[in-house]
Every structure is written in structure tokens, then in C-alpha cells.
Design a protein around this motif. Structure first.
Motif, mmCIF file in Angstrom:
data_model
loop_
_atom_site.group_PDB
_atom_site.id
_atom_site.type_symbol
_atom_site.label_atom_id
_atom_site.label_comp_id
_atom_site.label_asym_id
_atom_site.label_seq_id
_atom_site.Cartn_x
_atom_site.Cartn_y
_atom_site.Cartn_z
ATOM 1 N N TRP A 18 36.894 13.478 11.569
ATOM 2 C CA TRP A 18 38.169 13.056 12.100
ATOM 3 C C TRP A 18 39.191 13.065 11.282
ATOM 4 O O TRP A 18 40.555 13.355 11.947
ATOM 5 N N THR A 19 38.982 12.704 9.870
ATOM 6 C CA THR A 19 40.209 12.728 9.026
ATOM 7 C C THR A 19 40.193 13.764 8.082
ATOM 8 O O THR A 19 41.261 13.891 7.429
ATOM 9 N N ASN A 20 39.268 14.403 7.874
ATOM 10 C CA ASN A 20 39.192 15.697 6.973
ATOM 11 C C ASN A 20 39.263 15.100 5.612
ATOM 12 O O ASN A 20 39.373 15.844 4.463
ATOM 13 N N GLU A 21 39.101 13.806 5.110
ATOM 14 C CA GLU A 21 38.753 13.270 4.197
ATOM 15 C C GLU A 21 37.360 13.170 3.383
ATOM 16 O O GLU A 21 36.535 13.528 4.101
ATOM 17 N N GLN A 22 37.501 13.527 2.262
ATOM 18 C CA GLN A 22 36.007 13.623 1.535
ATOM 19 C C GLN A 22 35.346 12.175 1.438
ATOM 20 O O GLN A 22 35.920 11.134 1.458
ATOM 21 N N VAL A 23 33.878 12.202 1.828
ATOM 22 C CA VAL A 23 33.150 11.155 1.944
ATOM 23 C C VAL A 23 32.133 11.173 0.720
ATOM 24 O O VAL A 23 31.344 12.036 0.622
ATOM 25 N N ASN A 24 32.197 9.948 -0.105
ATOM 26 C CA ASN A 24 31.471 9.949 -1.194
ATOM 27 C C ASN A 24 30.894 8.641 -1.039
ATOM 28 O O ASN A 24 31.360 7.495 -1.378
ATOM 29 N N LEU A 25 29.352 8.760 -0.951
ATOM 30 C CA LEU A 25 28.440 7.524 -0.730
ATOM 31 C C LEU A 25 27.586 7.557 -1.961
ATOM 32 O O LEU A 25 27.319 8.692 -2.526
ATOM 33 N N PHE A 26 27.028 6.462 -2.366
ATOM 34 C CA PHE A 26 26.095 6.380 -3.702
ATOM 35 C C PHE A 26 24.812 7.077 -3.349
ATOM 36 O O PHE A 26 24.428 7.086 -2.124
ATOM 37 N N ASN A 27 24.127 7.630 -4.327
ATOM 38 C CA ASN A 27 22.816 8.306 -4.396
ATOM 39 C C ASN A 27 21.805 7.141 -4.246
ATOM 40 O O ASN A 27 21.626 6.374 -4.918
ATOM 41 N N MET A 28 21.086 7.008 -3.092
ATOM 42 C CA MET A 28 20.100 6.160 -2.931
ATOM 43 C C MET A 28 19.142 6.291 -4.014
ATOM 44 O O MET A 28 18.106 5.229 -3.990
ATOM 45 N N LEU A 29 18.512 7.607 -4.490
ATOM 46 C CA LEU A 29 17.865 7.635 -5.533
ATOM 47 C C LEU A 29 17.938 6.887 -6.992
ATOM 48 O O LEU A 29 17.100 6.733 -7.799
ATOM 49 N N ASP A 30 19.302 6.697 -7.276
ATOM 50 C CA ASP A 30 19.571 6.404 -8.291
ATOM 51 C C ASP A 30 19.674 4.906 -8.363
ATOM 52 O O ASP A 30 20.121 3.991 -7.547
ATOM 53 N N ARG A 31 19.016 4.503 -9.286
ATOM 54 C CA ARG A 31 18.845 2.809 -9.356
ATOM 55 C C ARG A 31 19.906 2.196 -10.250
ATOM 56 O O ARG A 31 20.333 2.641 -11.471
ATOM 57 N N LEU A 65 16.152 10.540 3.289
ATOM 58 C CA LEU A 65 17.560 9.795 3.229
ATOM 59 C C LEU A 65 18.239 10.550 4.444
ATOM 60 O O LEU A 65 18.439 11.584 4.519
ATOM 61 N N ALA A 66 19.135 9.567 5.073
ATOM 62 C CA ALA A 66 20.045 9.914 5.923
ATOM 63 C C ALA A 66 21.401 10.083 5.149
ATOM 64 O O ALA A 66 21.884 9.307 4.187
ATOM 65 N N GLU A 67 22.198 11.201 5.610
ATOM 66 C CA GLU A 67 23.381 11.388 4.679
ATOM 67 C C GLU A 67 24.486 11.897 5.987
ATOM 68 O O GLU A 67 24.371 12.139 6.828
ATOM 69 N N PRO A 68 25.799 11.497 5.405
ATOM 70 C CA PRO A 68 26.975 11.807 6.304
ATOM 71 C C PRO A 68 27.336 13.078 5.968
ATOM 72 O O PRO A 68 27.003 13.960 5.203
ATOM 73 N N PHE A 69 28.483 13.295 6.753
ATOM 74 C CA PHE A 69 29.175 14.583 6.693
ATOM 75 C C PHE A 69 29.845 14.593 5.384
ATOM 76 O O PHE A 69 30.431 13.704 4.923
ATOM 77 N N ALA A 70 29.951 15.616 4.413
ATOM 78 C CA ALA A 70 30.807 15.623 3.215
ATOM 79 C C ALA A 70 32.056 15.490 3.470
ATOM 80 O O ALA A 70 33.041 14.792 2.524
ATOM 81 N N THR A 71 32.582 15.926 4.544
ATOM 82 C CA THR A 71 34.087 15.957 4.933
ATOM 83 C C THR A 71 34.050 14.997 6.187
ATOM 84 O O THR A 71 33.496 15.755 7.283
ATOM 85 N N ASP A 72 35.039 14.091 6.322
ATOM 86 C CA ASP A 72 34.865 13.369 7.729
ATOM 87 C C ASP A 72 35.561 14.056 8.813
ATOM 88 O O ASP A 72 36.387 14.913 8.697
ATOM 89 N N PRO A 114 30.957 6.878 8.054
ATOM 90 C CA PRO A 114 32.032 5.656 7.611
ATOM 91 C C PRO A 114 33.178 5.628 8.239
ATOM 92 O O PRO A 114 33.660 4.648 8.751
ATOM 93 N N GLY A 115 33.832 6.803 8.760
ATOM 94 C CA GLY A 115 34.946 6.831 9.378
ATOM 95 C C GLY A 115 34.900 6.825 10.983
ATOM 96 O O GLY A 115 36.005 6.347 11.678
ATOM 97 N N GLN A 116 33.698 6.753 11.546
ATOM 98 C CA GLN A 116 33.394 6.399 12.864
ATOM 99 C C GLN A 116 32.862 4.938 13.235
ATOM 100 O O GLN A 116 32.501 4.820 14.321
#
Length: 411
Positions: free
Chosen positions: A264-277, A255-262, A392-394
Motif C-alpha cells: 500500500w505504501t511502497n515502504e520497505q518492511v524490515n522485521l526481525f529474523n525469527m531464527l536469531d536468538r 516461518l510466515a513472512e511479509p511482503f518485502a515492500t509494503d 504491518p501496514g495493513q
């Protein structure tokens, strides 16, 4: 029009193998190997700068892959290298797949583009338009004409997204349960229908949850869940074996994952869990996929609707989809469509070789995902590109960068 049965709820192909497209040396395809290496190097620099953990870049021309590179790492907390078969959240790159699905039903004679949405989802029969007064209050007025299936495809429905503004209608979206992955597609559609439209149908392009509503129409018309329909009619015939609304635990290491904190903006990044149906199979943004899976979808589009002898959609139907459907006078809201572009039935469409601040050809069609994925089809150059990242931010920066560096390699 019958509801889905429990036997029709499969959302993911079980075949773990996706057959690759044929490959060739770049120079034999009219692509510069030196410049494609520079394209990869550009993204390696972004990884080194901490812009994104990693990315994949695939460029194909004349029916063959001329460049396929995996760059950086799968995520910021792993030493696992990005791989050609890494799995990504493709978000709104789900929309073109679902749009092809709805057009397959049009070809089957199951519905018409001019059909009212309420014909399939009765909750849309009493829609109102929210009008903001000078004092900031929201008043409701009747629709001047019904919202149609074509409106959903070209985002002129009057539906919106909760994250595209902060007006009174957007705030109602934000206060609803629309972002929940635990509601059904039917419940989601009913919530959208209960909220005011942001404008009269047909008068504005507003990027929106319209494709989620198309997904529900597919369910109503086909009698299948959206995932089952997409698998049966598109994903399995194209051998897109690793595209679905989730992936299995056996793929946790891919699974490809993002930085937990953006970065560039220092905002939290929250993406869905790809393993959860999820319960909701979002036609607007719920699929996960691999670079090669999506490349097979792109090659089908570039071929005019068929791949490996299997026709998914008619050539003239696809030509209709890849044409601009925004009539003169339709206001384009937001910044998603650059100058020189319009929108078709599920894709952005380039109308002019100029105006936009990045290269391309008139007739090019494409779309992207909010987490950093992007593809385009260029019929004039017999070329397509798939770029996958989780940043996401990029995303806006990356979309322009990949166009610049890839088109530089076209000879």
C-alpha cells in the motif's frame, strides 16, 4: 532479588508438540458455518488482491474450536501454503503474556501494583519529565509522584515509544540504542530510565516500552531471565510448546513472512529474523508463536485463568486485569484505543457495545501485534478469536475486518 544465572537462560521450550484444543461443528457452538466460510473468503480475497501473503483464522466458542483455517501462502517468495502451525512474530501480543507474568508475582506476594518501579530498578529513582517549550526546546522538570508497576501495566508511566511521535522526547528515543536486540534487558531498562518521560506518571495513556520494563522487573524479582520465567510459569504449564523469543533452524520452513515492500505504501518492511536468538528478550514485543499456541493462552483467559486443570492466574486477579484502569481525566494519546474503549492491566478493554466502528461486547478485552496479529476475548459470548498475519501496514484494516466477519457468524 538476584541476577539471572547462566543456567536460567533457556528462552524456548524444547517440546515440539502443542496439543490442540477440542473442536466441534460451528452450528453446535452457536456459530454459522456459512458465515465463517464467508469470513475465510474475505481473507482469501485480500490474498488475491495482494494485501497480505496469507493468514490464519481461529474462532472458538464454549470451550471448543468452531473454525480454524489457513489461507494463502506463508510468504511472498514461497509456494508453501500457509499452515495451521506456521510461526509468526506476534510482537505486542507478547505484552498480555508478560502482564500475566507480573500479576503472578503480585499473587505470590513478591510485589505490589503500587510499588515504585525504582524499588526494583534503581535507575528510575531520579526520573525527569521532558517539557517542550514554545520555542521547541526541551526542559526537564521533576516527577510529581513515582512511576508505579500499575503505571507500567496500563501505559500511564510517562514512558513512550520512538515510533509513536516525533517530539523532542521521541527523538531522544530514536537516537538511542533501544531498538537493538543485542543489549540485555537490564541495559535496555537503564537506557529508558536515562531518558525523560513524555508526561507526568498517571496523567496520560501513552503506548510505550513500559512492558519491556515489566519484563526486567520479572527478571529482578524472580532471579531468572524473562524467557526462563515465562516458560516455567506460563508457556510450559499451558503446553505452548512453540512460543519463545526465537525458534530453531529446524522450523525455517514454517516461518510466515511479509511482503518485502509494503503493497500500500511502497515502504520497505524490515522485521526481525525469527531464527536469531536475541540478547534482549523484549517483554513488549519479542515473542514468536503459532495460532494454536496463542489459542491455548486465550482459552485460559476466557476460562478465568485456568486450562486443562492447571490454574495460571486467579479469577479475581484476571478480572482486575480485564477492567478499565484509565481514570476519568486521563488523556488518551494516539489512535490505538477506539471510542468506547479503555485500558486495563495488559489489555485494551471495551466499555460500551456502541461508539466503536466495529462490533463487540462490553467487557471484551484484547490486544494486537504491529506485524498484523490480533486476538480478542469476549466473555459475554463465551468466544475468542486469534488472527495471524504478517502485514504491518495493513494491521489496522485487518483488525476491523476480522471483527466484522467473525461477529457476523455469532448466532
Amino acid at each position: 532479588m538476584t541476577p539471572p544465572t547462566s543456567a536460567q537462560t533457556a528462552a524456548r521450550p524444547t517440546n515440539p508438540q502443542t496439543p490442540p484444543l477440542p473442536e466441534a461443528k460451528p452450528d453446535s457452538l452457536g456459530l454459522s458455518a456459512i458465515r465463517l466460510q464467508r469470513a475465510s473468503d474475505a481473507f482469501k480475497r485480500e490474498v488475491d488482491k495482494g494485501t497480505i501473503p496469507g493468514a490464519t483464522l481461529l474462532v472458538a466458542r464454549k470451550g471448543k474450536i468452531g473454525w480454524f483455517d489457513a489461507i494463502g501462502r506463508q510468504g511472498p517468495t514461497t509456494d508453501t501454503a500457509m499452515a495451521k502451525d506456521s510461526i509468526f512474530r506476534i510482537f505486542s501480543m507478547t505484552k498480555p503474556i508478560v502482564s500475566v507474568g507480573i500479576m503472578m508475582l503480585v499473587e505470590d506476594g513478591q510485589l505490589l501494583l503500587g510499588d515504585a518501579v525504582a524499588k526494583f530498578i534503581p535507575e528510575f529513582a531520579d526520573q525527569k519529565v521532558g517539557v517542550e517549550t514554545a520555542s521547541g526546546e526541551l526542559t526537564l522538570v521533576p516527577v510529581e509522584r513515582p512511576m508505579t508497576v500499575q503505571d507500567l501495566l496500563r501505559h500511564t508511566s510517562g514512558i513512550t515509544y520512538d515510533h509513536t511521535g516525533n517530539g523532542p522526547v521521541h527523538k531522544l528515543y530514536q537516537q538511542s540504542r533501544l531498538r537493538s536486540r543485542k543489549i540485555t534487558n537490564a541495559e535496555h531498562a537503564a537506557i529508558v530510565a536515562s531518558l525523560p518521560l513524555i508526561c507526568q506518571p498517571g496523567v496520560e495513556f501513552n503506548y510505550s516500552r513500559s512492558t519491556d520494563i515489566l519484563g526486567r522487573i520479572i527478571e529482578v524479582v524472580s532471579g531468572q531471565t524473562l524467557g526462563a520465567f515465562l516458560t516455567e510459569r506460563i508457556l510450559a504449564p499451558l503446553s505452548m510448546a512453540e512460543t519463545g523469543f526465537s525458534t530453531g533452524e529446524e522450523n525455517a520452513g514454517r516461518l510466515a513472512e511479509p511482503f518485502a515492500t509494503d503493497p500500500w505504501t511502497n515502504e520497505q518492511v524490515n522485521l526481525f529474523n525469527m531464527l536469531d536468538r536475541p540478547v534482549m528478550e523484549s517483554g513488549g514485543g519479542g515473542l514468536v508463536s503459532t495460532t494454536m499456541d496463542y489459542a491455548r493462552f486465550c482459552q485460559m483467559l476466557l476460562n478465568g485463568g485456568a486450562l486443562d486443570g492447571t490454574r495460571i492466574i486467579g479469577r479475581k486477579t484476571l478480572q482486575l486485569m480485564a477492567s478499565d484502569h484509565l481514570a476519568p481525566g486521563v488523556a488518551i494519546q494516539g489512535t490505538l484505543l477506539a471510542p468506547g474503549h479503555g485500558f486495563g492491566l495488559g489489555f485494551a478493554v471495551r466499555n460500551s457495545a456502541g461508539l466503536a466502528p466495529f462490533p463487540g461486547s462490553a467487557g471484551q478485552f484484547f490486544w494486537s501485534g504491529i506485524a498484523g496479529t490480533f486476538f480478542w476475548i469476549d466473555p459475554a459470548e463465551d468466544l475468542f478469536c486469534v488472527f495471524m498475519a504478517q502485514g504491518p501496514g495493513q494491521r489496522d484494516y485487518l483488525r476491523t475486518l476480522v471483527r466484522d466477519v467473525v461477529y457476523a457468524a455469532v448466532e
